[in-house]
Design a protein around this motif. Sequence first.
Motif, short mmCIF file in Angstrom:
data_model
loop_
_atom_site.label_atom_id
_atom_site.label_comp_id
_atom_site.label_asym_id
_atom_site.label_seq_id
_atom_site.Cartn_x
_atom_site.Cartn_y
_atom_site.Cartn_z
N LYS A 281 38.24 11.59 34.90
CA LYS A 281 38.93 11.41 35.83
C LYS A 281 37.65 11.86 37.53
CE LYS A 281 43.14 10.13 35.59
NZ LYS A 281 43.93 9.19 36.43
N TYR B 254 39.06 17.80 47.22
CA TYR B 254 38.67 17.16 48.11
C TYR B 254 38.98 15.98 47.43
CZ TYR B 254 35.15 19.75 50.86
OH TYR B 254 35.59 19.94 52.33
N PRO B 255 39.41 15.22 48.05
CA PRO B 255 39.97 14.20 47.71
C PRO B 255 39.32 12.99 47.60
CG PRO B 255 40.95 13.72 50.20
CD PRO B 255 40.21 14.66 49.13
N SER B 256 39.60 12.27 46.56
CA SER B 256 38.65 11.58 45.89
C SER B 256 38.42 9.82 46.79
CB SER B 256 38.55 10.90 44.33
OG SER B 256 39.84 9.93 44.00
N THR C 258 37.81 9.18 51.23
CA THR C 258 38.89 9.47 51.97
C THR C 258 39.01 9.68 53.67
OG1 THR C 258 40.61 10.66 51.37
CG2 THR C 258 40.70 8.39 50.74
N ARG D 99 41.13 12.06 54.02
CA ARG D 99 41.96 12.83 54.94
C ARG D 99 41.13 14.37 54.57
NH1 ARG D 99 45.68 12.19 48.59
NH2 ARG D 99 45.63 13.93 49.52
N PRO E 250 40.73 18.15 52.84
CA PRO E 250 40.74 18.45 52.31
C PRO E 250 42.25 19.48 51.17
CG PRO E 250 39.29 19.74 52.66
CD PRO E 250 39.63 18.23 53.61
N ALA E 251 42.59 19.79 50.12
CA ALA E 251 43.66 21.23 50.12
C ALA E 251 43.16 22.29 49.60
CB ALA E 251 44.75 20.34 48.97
N THR F 162 45.39 18.02 41.29
CA THR F 162 45.40 16.49 41.11
C THR F 162 46.45 15.02 41.42
OG1 THR F 162 45.44 17.72 38.83
CG2 THR F 162 42.94 18.47 39.56
N GLU G 109 48.01 14.92 43.19
CA GLU G 109 48.17 14.08 44.60
C GLU G 109 47.38 13.59 44.56
OE1 GLU G 109 49.00 16.97 46.93
OE2 GLU G 109 50.54 18.27 45.61
N VAL G 110 45.96 13.69 44.65
CA VAL G 110 44.90 12.68 45.05
C VAL G 110 44.20 11.70 43.91
CG1 VAL G 110 44.52 14.80 46.87
CG2 VAL G 110 43.32 14.90 44.58
N LEU G 111 44.52 12.48 42.94
CA LEU G 111 43.48 11.72 41.53
C LEU G 111 44.57 10.52 41.16
CD1 LEU G 111 41.80 13.86 39.18
CD2 LEU G 111 41.09 12.86 41.01
#
Length: 67
Positions: free
Chosen positions: A4, A38-40, A43, A45, A47-48, A63, A65-67
């Motif tokens: 990913k 951090y989302p890919s 974005t 958004r 970070p979680a 992962t 949620e964002v990948l």
Amino acid sequence: FARKGVVMLKADWTKRDPVITQVLGTFGRNGVPLYLFYPSGGTTREPAVLPQILSERILIDATKEVL
């Protein structure tokens, strides 16, 4: 993670770097560890913030949620 394209970044706070201190404060922390995911895709958004004690399940769920 390799498939990913997940990249791990590590900030070394052993010398009390003021930039790292500022980031910790941004997330309401005054010490480490602080795990951020951090989302890919560039974005906007936030970070979680992950728990201080990680497990495989926590990482997998983050992962999903964002990948």
